[in-house]
Design an enzyme around this catalytic site. Structure first.
Site, mmCIF file in Angstrom:
data_model
loop_
_atom_site.group_PDB
_atom_site.id
_atom_site.type_symbol
_atom_site.label_atom_id
_atom_site.label_comp_id
_atom_site.label_asym_id
_atom_site.label_seq_id
_atom_site.Cartn_x
_atom_site.Cartn_y
_atom_site.Cartn_z
ATOM 1 N N SER A 13 0.729 -1.271 0.234
ATOM 2 C CA SER A 13 0.005 0.166 0.028
ATOM 3 C C SER A 13 0.875 1.176 0.032
ATOM 4 C CB SER A 13 -1.087 -0.057 1.222
ATOM 5 O OG SER A 13 -0.247 0.130 2.622
ATOM 6 N N ASP A 69 -1.241 -2.515 13.836
ATOM 7 C CA ASP A 69 -1.740 -3.603 13.106
ATOM 8 C C ASP A 69 -1.029 -4.938 13.919
ATOM 9 O OD1 ASP A 69 -3.370 -2.242 11.576
ATOM 10 O OD2 ASP A 69 -1.713 -2.252 9.933
ATOM 11 N N ARG A 100 -13.980 0.851 17.799
ATOM 12 C CA ARG A 100 -13.149 1.839 18.809
ATOM 13 C C ARG A 100 -13.515 3.166 18.552
ATOM 14 N NH1 ARG A 100 -8.986 5.005 18.274
ATOM 15 N NH2 ARG A 100 -8.205 4.039 16.433
ATOM 16 N N LYS A 157 -16.050 4.066 16.271
ATOM 17 C CA LYS A 157 -17.503 4.066 16.219
ATOM 18 C C LYS A 157 -18.129 4.453 17.584
ATOM 19 C CE LYS A 157 -21.562 1.350 15.087
ATOM 20 N NZ LYS A 157 -22.007 0.259 14.518
ATOM 21 N N ARG A 197 -13.679 0.312 4.275
ATOM 22 C CA ARG A 197 -12.464 -0.088 4.385
ATOM 23 C C ARG A 197 -11.519 0.271 3.271
ATOM 24 N NH1 ARG A 197 -11.056 -5.994 4.677
ATOM 25 N NH2 ARG A 197 -8.684 -5.211 4.901
ATOM 26 N N THR A 233 -8.685 5.664 -1.133
ATOM 27 C CA THR A 233 -9.973 4.967 -1.391
ATOM 28 C C THR A 233 -10.935 5.408 -0.341
ATOM 29 O OG1 THR A 233 -8.765 3.048 -2.189
ATOM 30 C CG2 THR A 233 -11.188 2.891 -1.553
ATOM 31 N N ARG A 234 -10.754 5.603 1.032
ATOM 32 C CA ARG A 234 -11.364 6.036 2.015
ATOM 33 C C ARG A 234 -11.991 7.404 1.686
ATOM 34 N NH1 ARG A 234 -9.822 3.187 7.728
ATOM 35 N NH2 ARG A 234 -8.326 1.546 6.699
#
Length: 302
Positions: A13, A84, A132, A134, A150, A155-156
């Site tokens: 990414s 992660d 978390r 939300k 996601r 993209t988001r």
């Protein structure tokens, strides 16, 4: 010094490559005779992009394939986002000391015309794949409509337009690292959203017995970040958290002391427990463990 080539494993990414590039650049400054080669490895988490994380597995989705290459000797070190990483490394591998952390906070990226959390219209639609984020947002603004999204940062952000969202929540560290901080509408303090443990910090993973590699990486170690990561990851390990539950931790350093805040909730978000503890910097790991035990005791007695 002697010539040495080090193979550095990473996801492909944009953010992962920027983070790895930064680590390599910092290492090159203090190890000019070493050649670094970046090896891109596709992970399960990268292949499944249309399902929320809590539906398909745990944090290991973004690291397992990379760790296998490290164990097999195909790469010499791996760079990950520390948030992660599962609480404990897999057998045969270990984390080195950590380099300097980026901003640990979460941020709001909102559509044009909106200026922050308090400016959101009633029933505003906000995208995040994190429980978390939300449930902490809903605690402040129970009227919000939180929808799962996601994908990488670009993209988001594009989904604000394509999915008609009022905004999204992201980690400040990622958006800053890829040079897109102009998109940030509001930084959310840890009083509003407790960050994920070690958010903004990088994990450098090596083989357990590779002392030479550890010595090289320790040349870019940051003491303050290490204290924070030790406290927050110790909390994570003791609370035994996963991406299925809302869970966060943030350590502030004030001179020789730390102020550690932890958050723990159930899957539905109905029960959220937040507590803080103060201790000395040298007791960071013990403080994390103690705070987790306090929170679990209170949470289970509610």
């Amino acid at each position: 010094m002697y010539s040495l080539k080090i193979r550095v494993g990473t996801r492909g990414s944009k953010l992962a490559l920027v983070q790895t590039g930064w680590v390599v650049s910092e290492l090159e400054k203090v190890n000019p005779d070493i050649e670094f080669e970046t090896v891109i490895i596709k992970t399960t988490g990268d292949k499944i992009i249309n399902v929320s994380l809590d539906k398909i597995g745990d944090k290991g989705l973004f690291v397992k394939e990379i760790e296998m290459r490290l164990i097999d000797g195909e790469i010499d070190m791996a760079v990950h986002s520390m948030k992660d990483m599962p609480a404990k490394p897999v057998p045969g591998l270990k984390f080195t000391k950590v380099p300097k952390r980026e901003d640990p906070r979460d941020v709001l990226v909102l559509r044009e015309g909106l200026n922050g959390l308090s400016d959101l219209p009633e029933g505003a639609v906000i995208g995040t794949g994190s429980k978390r984020r939300k449930y902490q947002l809903l605690k402040v603004r129970p009227d919000l409509n939180i929808v799962p999204i996601r994908g990488n940062i670009d993209t988001r952000i594009s989904k604000i337009e394509t999915e008609n969202l009022d905004g999204i929540v992201l980690a400040a560290s990622g958006i800053i690292r890829v040079g897109m901080e102009d998109y940030i509408t509001e930084y959310l303090s840890e009083d509003i959203i407790v960050p994920a443990p070690a958010q903004g910090a990088l994990a450098i993973e090596i083989r357990e017995d590779d002392n030479h590699m550890e010595d090289i990486i320790n040349t870019i170690y940051d003491e303050k970040t290490q204290i924070q990561v030790d406290a927050e990851r110790s909390y994570l390990s003791e609370i035994d958290g996963s991406c299925h539950i809302p869970m966060g931790a943030y350590c502030k350093i004030d001179g020789e002391n730390i102020h550690l805040t932890g958050l723990f909730g159930d899957e539905s978000g109905e029960k959220i427990t937040v507590k803080s503890i103060e201790d000395r910097c040298e007791n960071a790991q013990e403080a994390g463990k103690k705070l987790a035990q306090m929170i679990l005791k209170e949470h289970n007695n509610e």
